[in-house]
Design a protein around this motif. Structure first.
Motif, PDB file in Angstrom:
ATOM      1  N   THR A  62       0.845  -1.190   0.000  1.00 55.63           N
ATOM      2  CA  THR A  62       0.000   0.000   0.000  1.00 55.63           C
ATOM      3  C   THR A  62       0.881   1.239   0.000  1.00 55.63           C
ATOM      4  N   VAL A  63       0.566   2.183  -0.862  1.00 55.47           N
ATOM      5  CA  VAL A  63       1.359   3.406  -0.989  1.00 55.47           C
ATOM      6  C   VAL A  63       0.574   4.568  -0.384  1.00 55.47           C
ATOM      7  N   LYS A  64       1.198   5.273   0.531  1.00 51.44           N
ATOM      8  CA  LYS A  64       0.583   6.445   1.152  1.00 51.44           C
ATOM      9  C   LYS A  64       1.050   7.695   0.420  1.00 51.44           C
ATOM     10  N   LEU A  65       0.089   8.561   0.078  1.00 52.30           N
ATOM     11  CA  LEU A  65       0.377   9.769  -0.683  1.00 52.30           C
ATOM     12  C   LEU A  65       0.266  11.021   0.181  1.00 52.30           C
ATOM     13  N   THR A  66       1.154  11.958  -0.050  1.00 57.94           N
ATOM     14  CA  THR A  66       1.089  13.271   0.585  1.00 57.94           C
ATOM     15  C   THR A  66       1.381  14.331  -0.472  1.00 57.94           C
ATOM     16  N   ALA A  67       0.690  15.471  -0.380  1.00 58.33           N
ATOM     17  CA  ALA A  67       0.889  16.595  -1.303  1.00 58.33           C
ATOM     18  C   ALA A  67       1.437  17.774  -0.517  1.00 58.33           C
ATOM     19  N   THR A  68       2.571  18.310  -0.973  1.00 59.79           N
ATOM     20  CA  THR A  68       3.222  19.416  -0.281  1.00 59.79           C
ATOM     21  C   THR A  68       3.438  20.568  -1.248  1.00 59.79           C
ATOM     22  N   PRO A  69       2.678  21.664  -1.115  1.00 54.41           N
ATOM     23  CA  PRO A  69       2.878  22.825  -2.006  1.00 54.41           C
ATOM     24  C   PRO A  69       4.076  23.647  -1.556  1.00 54.41           C
ATOM     25  N   SER A  70       4.616  24.428  -2.485  1.00 56.01           N
ATOM     26  CA  SER A  70       5.803  25.228  -2.196  1.00 56.01           C
ATOM     27  C   SER A  70       5.492  26.489  -1.414  1.00 56.01           C
ATOM     28  N   SER A  71       4.217  26.819  -1.235  1.00 56.42           N
ATOM     29  CA  SER A  71       3.849  28.051  -0.529  1.00 56.42           C
ATOM     30  C   SER A  71       2.527  27.846   0.191  1.00 56.42           C
ATOM     31  N   SER A  72       2.360  28.594   1.268  1.00 53.30           N
ATOM     32  CA  SER A  72       1.096  28.546   2.007  1.00 53.30           C
ATOM     33  C   SER A  72      -0.007  29.329   1.294  1.00 53.30           C
ATOM     34  N   SER A  73       0.334  30.001   0.195  1.00 56.43           N
ATOM     35  CA  SER A  73      -0.667  30.750  -0.556  1.00 56.43           C
ATOM     36  C   SER A  73      -1.515  29.854  -1.442  1.00 56.43           C
ATOM     37  N   ILE A  74      -1.191  28.583  -1.488  1.00 54.86           N
ATOM     38  CA  ILE A  74      -1.966  27.629  -2.279  1.00 54.86           C
ATOM     39  C   ILE A  74      -2.321  26.446  -1.387  1.00 54.86           C
ATOM     40  N   THR A  75      -3.523  25.925  -1.554  1.00 57.56           N
ATOM     41  CA  THR A  75      -4.001  24.788  -0.774  1.00 57.56           C
ATOM     42  C   THR A  75      -4.307  23.635  -1.715  1.00 57.56           C
ATOM     43  N   CYS A  76      -3.782  22.466  -1.398  1.00 59.81           N
ATOM     44  CA  CYS A  76      -3.980  21.294  -2.246  1.00 59.81           C
ATOM     45  C   CYS A  76      -4.445  20.102  -1.410  1.00 59.81           C
ATOM     46  N   SER A  77      -5.224  19.246  -2.038  1.00 61.16           N
ATOM     47  CA  SER A  77      -5.696  18.036  -1.375  1.00 61.16           C
ATOM     48  C   SER A  77      -5.731  16.895  -2.381  1.00 61.16           C
ATOM     49  N   LEU A  78      -5.752  15.667  -1.852  1.00 62.67           N
ATOM     50  CA  LEU A  78      -5.805  14.458  -2.675  1.00 62.67           C
ATOM     51  C   LEU A  78      -7.118  13.745  -2.418  1.00 62.67           C
ATOM     52  N   SER A  79      -7.722  13.243  -3.471  1.00 58.79           N
ATOM     53  CA  SER A  79      -8.985  12.529  -3.302  1.00 58.79           C
ATOM     54  C   SER A  79      -8.783  11.219  -2.555  1.00 58.79           C
ATOM     55  N   SER A  80      -7.584  10.644  -2.644  1.00 60.72           N
ATOM     56  CA  SER A  80      -7.243   9.431  -1.899  1.00 60.72           C
ATOM     57  C   SER A  80      -5.817   9.554  -1.413  1.00 60.72           C
TER      58      SER A  80
END
Length: 500
Positions: free
Chosen positions: A263-281
């Motif tokens: 099982t692979v766990k995913l994380t999303a890390t943006p380069s700035s706090s001015s953008i918000t990102c999320s993953l559906s899974s």
């Protein structure tokens, strides 16, 4: 975690027993101790058996739930520098989880930085120097254990020279005894271990227990065709452009290779706090869709979003470039306040200014005009950008007129101040008459005067008296004098007045 602890305990028992066994010690140390492996070499292992029997249930319970849920383990060579070999130890479990541990070993001294083998100096039993044989010491030290035998064995379908390190020990503690037997097998040419087996037996008044464990090589890429099960991450698209407050997306895809099942766990890390990102899974299990949707929103700017996938022993990443631009829009403004007097009107210019490539048609309307004021626009729409004229009239007072503009899915308004003042009072006297009436009155007066004069001329003078009995031929001179003056004087004045 319990499985890993149990394996550590087994290996620790084997190493302690090995170090205590006098039959494994020798003063022979004449071979060259150098690594025979190269970066990228890989060996895979599986649990051959794992059993625990005891009259005391706590003994087996303390060893965990067993190693039979381990799908495979692997040893991969990362780097070789002199006698030092950097390894990665990998374990993948049947439930899809995994773990990894990095370590370095010195094939000359036998030292290792692994600390999970219990107390005491850590030792290297994962990879030994290449081309050793019985009765060589396993490390370049007179006190190091020696190989019991070197034999030719069939390993994974190929004939290989194998160095064996076997020992057994028995210890008595009053009525209780402890018996151990351990066996190591190493490939002679590469120095990589092929199999480890261990048996631990206790007897005594407290009960009898027996624990057996064996881990054996099932494939490699040294003389076999093994590949490390792994995965890769990709993003599509790799560049996302977002307009205004919209949301941009990219599909993250996991590609499994060589029967990778963790099982692979995913994380999303943006380069700035001015953008918000999320993953559906955030977790991709074997047998699932192996895709996840990255969604981002934020303030205008250019950013990089890193998506990391952790498979327990392997970590891979994908990156997405996100550009957020301001959406096409417009501004509305007025030229300034409107001022005028009652009886007239005032105007202002309403201007639409395009922003960020705005080209839509903008509709305008007077959305708020107070009572007492009437306002209208000379044009109710502009294309892209332009201006219209706002005209207002009304009663004295101070007002605010709102002009609303709608276009491109958005609306803006501007408020224009309007001041209406009363017209000033007239400076002509209140008693004066219009000049036509004046001239008409004079004309009428002249006509009346002429009629009066005419009547005086036609009327017999009342001042003339004729004496009774006077002869018609003889007249009194005084009568003639009075008569001439009485009639003639008024005539003269009348004609003088008419002449004037």
């Amino acid at each position: 975690m319990l499985n890993r602890v149990r394996f550590t305990i087994f290996l620790c028992f084997a190493l302690v027993a090995l170090m205590l066994s006098p039959s494994t010690l020798s003063a022979h140390a004449t071979s060259t101790y150098a690594p025979a492996v190269t970066p990228g070499n890989l060996a895979q292992y599986a649990v051959l058996y794992d059993t625990c029997q005891s009259t005391d249930p706590m003994v087996c319970q303390s060893m965990g739930t067993g190693l039979n849920d381990t799908q495979y383990a692997a040893l991969q060579v990362i780097e070789v520098s002199g006698p030092v070999v950097t390894l990665q130890l990998i374990t993948i479990y049947k439930n899809g989880t995994g773990s990894q541990e990095g370590l370095t070993v010195n094939v000359d001294t036998g030292s290792s930085n692994i600390t999970s083998l219990g107390q005491g100096p850590p030792g290297d039993y994962f990879v030994l120097a290449g081309n050793l044989q019985s009765p060589d010491n396993i490390w370049n030290s007179p006190s190091a254990p020696t190989f019991n035998a070197t034999k030719t064995e069939s390993v994974l379908g190929q004939s290989r020279s194998v160095n064996f390190l076997n020992f057994s020990s028995t210890f008595s503690f009053g009525p209780s005894s402890l018996s151990t037997s351990s066996g190591f097998a190493f490939d002679q040419a590469s120095g990589v271990f092929i199999e480890i087996s261990f048996s631990f037996t206790t007897t005594g008044a407290a009960g009898n227990s027996q624990i057996k464990f064996a881990l054996g090589m099932v494939d490699n890429n040294i003389w076999g065709t093994a590949y490390l099960p792994d995965f890769d991450l990709s993003a599509n698209p790799t560049t996302v452009t977002i307009a205004g407050s919209s949301t941009g997306t990219s599909t993250i895809t996991l590609t499994r290779s060589n029967s990778f099942s963790a099982t692979v766990k995913l994380t999303a890390t943006p380069s700035s706090s001015s953008i918000t990102c999320s993953l559906s899974s955030n977790s991709l299990a074997n047998g699932g869709s192996d895709t996840s949707t990255l969604s981002c929103t934020g303030s205008p700017g250019t950013y990089t979003v890193m998506i990391d996938g952790n498979g327990g022993y392997s970590i891979h990443s994908a990156s997405v470039s996100v550009s957020i631009i301001a959406s096409p829009d417009f501004q509305i403004s007025h030229s300034g306040p409107i001022s005028f007097q009652t009886g007239s009107s005032g105007t202002a210019t309403i201007t639409i200014t395009a922003q960020n490539g705005y080209t839509s048609t903008t509709n305008l309307e007077v959305s708020s005009a107070p009572s007492g004021l009437t306002c209208n626009l000379n044009n109710n729409s502009v294309s892209g950008y332009g201006s219209v004229t706002l005209t207002c009239s009304g009663q004295p007072g101070s007002y605010t007129v709102t002009v609303k503009a709608t276009g491109g899915g958005t609306s803006h308004s501007t408020d224009t101040p309007v001041t209406v003042s009363a017209a000033p009072a007239s400076t002509q006297p209140a008693s004066s008459l219009p000049m036509p009436l004046v001239y008409g009155g004079i004309g009428i007066a002249v006509i009346v005067a002429a009629l009066v004069a005419f009547l005086f001329i036609r009327r017999k003078p009342s001042g003339v008296v004729v004496a009774h009995g006077a002869a018609s031929g003889s007249r009194d001179p005084s009568v003639d004098f009075v008569s001439s003056h009485t009639v003639t004087a008024p005539k003269a004045r009348l004609f003088q007045g008419l002449a004037q």
